[in-house]
Scaffold this motif. Structure first.
Motif, PDB file in Angstrom:
ATOM      1  N   ILE A 147       0.832  -1.202   0.000  1.00  0.00           N
ATOM      2  CA  ILE A 147       0.000   0.000   0.000  1.00  0.00           C
ATOM      3  C   ILE A 147       0.867   1.254   0.000  1.00  0.00           C
ATOM      4  O   ILE A 147       0.641   2.195  -0.775  1.00  0.00           O
ATOM      5  N   GLY A 148       1.885   1.287   0.861  1.00  0.00           N
ATOM      6  CA  GLY A 148       2.763   2.453   0.940  1.00  0.00           C
ATOM      7  C   GLY A 148       3.491   2.732  -0.360  1.00  0.00           C
ATOM      8  O   GLY A 148       3.586   3.884  -0.808  1.00  0.00           O
ATOM      9  N   ILE A 149       4.017   1.677  -0.999  1.00  0.00           N
ATOM     10  CA  ILE A 149       4.757   1.839  -2.254  1.00  0.00           C
ATOM     11  C   ILE A 149       3.838   2.310  -3.376  1.00  0.00           C
ATOM     12  O   ILE A 149       4.200   3.197  -4.165  1.00  0.00           O
ATOM     13  N   VAL A 150       2.630   1.756  -3.446  1.00  0.00           N
ATOM     14  CA  VAL A 150       1.678   2.148  -4.490  1.00  0.00           C
ATOM     15  C   VAL A 150       1.237   3.598  -4.304  1.00  0.00           C
ATOM     16  O   VAL A 150       1.197   4.374  -5.267  1.00  0.00           O
ATOM     17  N   LEU A 151       0.928   3.991  -3.079  1.00  0.00           N
ATOM     18  CA  LEU A 151       0.483   5.369  -2.838  1.00  0.00           C
ATOM     19  C   LEU A 151       1.612   6.356  -3.121  1.00  0.00           C
ATOM     20  O   LEU A 151       1.364   7.468  -3.610  1.00  0.00           O
ATOM     21  N   HIS A 152       2.845   5.976  -2.821  1.00  0.00           N
ATOM     22  CA  HIS A 152       3.989   6.831  -3.174  1.00  0.00           C
ATOM     23  C   HIS A 152       4.044   7.043  -4.680  1.00  0.00           C
ATOM     24  O   HIS A 152       4.248   8.164  -5.164  1.00  0.00           O
ATOM     25  N   LYS A 153       3.832   5.974  -5.444  1.00  0.00           N
ATOM     26  CA  LYS A 153       3.888   6.074  -6.905  1.00  0.00           C
ATOM     27  C   LYS A 153       2.774   6.962  -7.434  1.00  0.00           C
ATOM     28  O   LYS A 153       2.975   7.729  -8.384  1.00  0.00           O
ATOM     29  N   MET A 176      -2.547   3.391   9.171  1.00  0.00           N
ATOM     30  CA  MET A 176      -1.861   2.098   9.319  1.00  0.00           C
ATOM     31  C   MET A 176      -0.647   2.184  10.226  1.00  0.00           C
ATOM     32  O   MET A 176      -0.213   1.169  10.792  1.00  0.00           O
ATOM     33  N   SER A 177      -0.047   3.354  10.335  1.00  0.00           N
ATOM     34  CA  SER A 177       1.287   3.494  10.928  1.00  0.00           C
ATOM     35  C   SER A 177       1.433   2.957  12.352  1.00  0.00           C
ATOM     36  O   SER A 177       2.485   2.376  12.670  1.00  0.00           O
ATOM     37  N   PRO A 178       0.436   3.085  13.253  1.00  0.00           N
ATOM     38  CA  PRO A 178       0.649   2.539  14.611  1.00  0.00           C
ATOM     39  C   PRO A 178       0.786   1.014  14.641  1.00  0.00           C
ATOM     40  O   PRO A 178       1.278   0.458  15.613  1.00  0.00           O
ATOM     41  N   TYR A 179       0.348   0.337  13.558  1.00  0.00           N
ATOM     42  CA  TYR A 179       0.358  -1.127  13.525  1.00  0.00           C
ATOM     43  C   TYR A 179       1.349  -1.674  12.494  1.00  0.00           C
ATOM     44  O   TYR A 179       1.467  -2.891  12.341  1.00  0.00           O
ATOM     45  N   TRP A 180       2.064  -0.807  11.804  1.00  0.00           N
ATOM     46  CA  TRP A 180       2.944  -1.202  10.694  1.00  0.00           C
ATOM     47  C   TRP A 180       4.245  -1.753  11.241  1.00  0.00           C
ATOM     48  O   TRP A 180       5.106  -1.028  11.702  1.00  0.00           O
ATOM     49  N   ARG A 181       4.384  -3.080  11.190  1.00  0.00           N
ATOM     50  CA  ARG A 181       5.568  -3.748  11.725  1.00  0.00           C
ATOM     51  C   ARG A 181       6.507  -4.153  10.583  1.00  0.00           C
ATOM     52  O   ARG A 181       6.067  -4.505   9.492  1.00  0.00           O
ATOM     53  N   SER A 182       7.800  -4.123  10.856  1.00  0.00           N
ATOM     54  CA  SER A 182       8.821  -4.631   9.926  1.00  0.00           C
ATOM     55  C   SER A 182       8.677  -4.045   8.523  1.00  0.00           C
ATOM     56  O   SER A 182       8.611  -4.766   7.523  1.00  0.00           O
ATOM     57  N   ILE A 183       8.628  -2.735   8.444  1.00  0.00           N
ATOM     58  CA  ILE A 183       8.556  -2.066   7.153  1.00  0.00           C
ATOM     59  C   ILE A 183       9.795  -2.406   6.334  1.00  0.00           C
ATOM     60  O   ILE A 183      10.909  -2.476   6.867  1.00  0.00           O
ATOM     61  N   SER A 184       9.626  -2.649   5.055  1.00  0.00           N
ATOM     62  CA  SER A 184      10.747  -3.031   4.190  1.00  0.00           C
ATOM     63  C   SER A 184      11.634  -1.823   3.903  1.00  0.00           C
ATOM     64  O   SER A 184      11.240  -0.669   4.100  1.00  0.00           O
ATOM     65  N   LEU A 185      12.840  -2.097   3.424  1.00  0.00           N
ATOM     66  CA  LEU A 185      13.769  -1.023   3.088  1.00  0.00           C
ATOM     67  C   LEU A 185      13.209  -0.153   1.963  1.00  0.00           C
ATOM     68  O   LEU A 185      13.305   1.081   2.009  1.00  0.00           O
ATOM     69  N   VAL A 186      12.592  -0.793   0.966  1.00  0.00           N
ATOM     70  CA  VAL A 186      12.031  -0.038  -0.163  1.00  0.00           C
ATOM     71  C   VAL A 186      10.944   0.914   0.311  1.00  0.00           C
ATOM     72  O   VAL A 186      10.935   2.102  -0.036  1.00  0.00           O
ATOM     73  N   ALA A 187      10.009   0.406   1.127  1.00  0.00           N
ATOM     74  CA  ALA A 187       8.918   1.247   1.622  1.00  0.00           C
ATOM     75  C   ALA A 187       9.441   2.359   2.530  1.00  0.00           C
ATOM     76  O   ALA A 187       8.929   3.486   2.503  1.00  0.00           O
ATOM     77  N   SER A 188      10.488   2.061   3.322  1.00  0.00           N
ATOM     78  CA  SER A 188      11.073   3.080   4.203  1.00  0.00           C
ATOM     79  C   SER A 188      11.625   4.246   3.393  1.00  0.00           C
ATOM     80  O   SER A 188      11.377   5.424   3.710  1.00  0.00           O
ATOM     81  N   VAL A 189      12.373   3.931   2.341  1.00  0.00           N
ATOM     82  CA  VAL A 189      12.948   4.973   1.490  1.00  0.00           C
ATOM     83  C   VAL A 189      11.833   5.776   0.812  1.00  0.00           C
ATOM     84  O   VAL A 189      11.924   7.006   0.699  1.00  0.00           O
ATOM     85  N   LYS A 190      10.762   5.102   0.387  1.00  0.00           N
ATOM     86  CA  LYS A 190       9.642   5.798  -0.257  1.00  0.00           C
ATOM     87  C   LYS A 190       8.983   6.779   0.703  1.00  0.00           C
ATOM     88  O   LYS A 190       8.604   7.893   0.316  1.00  0.00           O
ATOM     89  N   MET A 191       8.820   6.389   1.954  1.00  0.00           N
ATOM     90  CA  MET A 191       8.190   7.273   2.933  1.00  0.00           C
ATOM     91  C   MET A 191       9.045   8.515   3.191  1.00  0.00           C
ATOM     92  O   MET A 191       8.535   9.631   3.285  1.00  0.00           O
ATOM     93  N   VAL A 192      10.357   8.327   3.298  1.00  0.00           N
ATOM     94  CA  VAL A 192      11.241   9.474   3.505  1.00  0.00           C
ATOM     95  C   VAL A 192      11.281  10.359   2.253  1.00  0.00           C
ATOM     96  O   VAL A 192      11.350  11.588   2.349  1.00  0.00           O
TER      97      VAL A 192
END
Length: 266
Positions: A147-153, A176-192
């Motif tokens: 979801i995070g990667i798609v919304l970033h795109k 989603m953020s209070p429950y988002w566990r083990s975010i991937s490296l790709v999604a982390s970079v997209k959020m930043v």
């Protein structure tokens, strides 16, 4: 006086068997959005492809709105990720198609509705193992990452008509953020990357309410660090690597922002 017998009957569906039947049927129809293309690419075979996905999504939206039992049923008794995957796929592939902007809107409102429930935030942490036939970045993670990667795109490479939905996109991520566990490296970079984009003077001063997107992203980072610090080392690493972005925002003033805007726009 606005009475609609169909909506009234939808609201009266109560039994677990009927609710499951509806959910399974909607999932089966929505999955054809990518399974048809997937079978054609991988196997060269033909598969039925429906042209009524938007109508199916409207039916799903009305069910969620009119029947609270259906919402609770799919969140607690069914796998809601079976809805998330086809919706994310359709949003991704139609992000620049003017004829499909309405479909993207409906998917966004459904995700917004679902993400307001705690059960949804917990369920989307299940691993995402589906390989979609589109140019999504390769990642190993959960449906929350998808979801995070798609919304970033959609924000960085979507149609201009999607701009009014930016706050909805960020709100879904914030829910989603209070429950988002083990975010991937790709999604982390997209959020930043999103934070850097929304903190730039070009976006921050584009309208009087533009700061709200930035505020929501800060809330996302705070929630993930406060409630899910263990396991989210990729996000912490990405934030530390890009600490200058936060420093620039902290030292930003009007005259400096005007100077940066002049460099961009001339």
């Amino acid at each position: 006086n606005g009475f609609n017998i169909f909506r009234s009957l939808l609201a009266r569906i109560r039994t677990r068997r009927e609710l499951s039947f509806l959910f399974d049927g909607i999932v089966r129809l929505l999955k054809t959005s990518y399974e048809g293309k997937k079978s054609g690419v991988l196997g060269g075979g033909s598969s039925k492809y429906l042209q009524c996905h938007q109508e199916v999504l409207i039916l799903l939206w009305k069910l969620l709105e009119e029947n609270p039992l259906f919402l609770q049923h799919i969140l607690t008794q069914m796998d809601v990720n079976e809805l998330v995957v086809p919706m994310c796929f359709m949003m991704f592939v139609h992000r620049r198609d003017p004829a499909r902007i309405g479909l993207v809107h409906i998917c966004t409102f459904i995700l917004l509705k679902l993400s307001g429930e705690r059960s949804f935030g917990v369920n989307v942490n299940k691993p995402c193992l589906v390989k979609l036939p589109c140019e999504l970045p390769l990642f190993t993670g959960s449906h929350a990452d998808l979801i995070g990667i798609v919304l970033h795109k959609l924000i960085v490479n979507g149609a201009f008509k999607l701009v009014p939905l930016y706050s909805c996109f960020i709100t879904v991520i914030a829910n989603m953020s209070p429950y988002w566990r083990s975010i991937s490296l790709v999604a982390s970079v997209k959020m930043v990357n999103l934070f850097e984009l929304f903190s730039s003077p070009k976006f921050l001063f584009s309208s009087k309410l533009a700061y709200k997107n930035l505020s929501l992203l800060l809330e996302v980072f705070n929630n993930m660090i406060q409630y899910q610090y263990t396991g989210n080392q990729h996000l912490v690493y990405a934030l530390i690597r890009r600490k200058d972005v936060f420093g620039r925002l902290a030292s930003l003033n009007l005259s400096r922002a005007q100077g940066q805007c002049e460099k961009v726009y001339g």
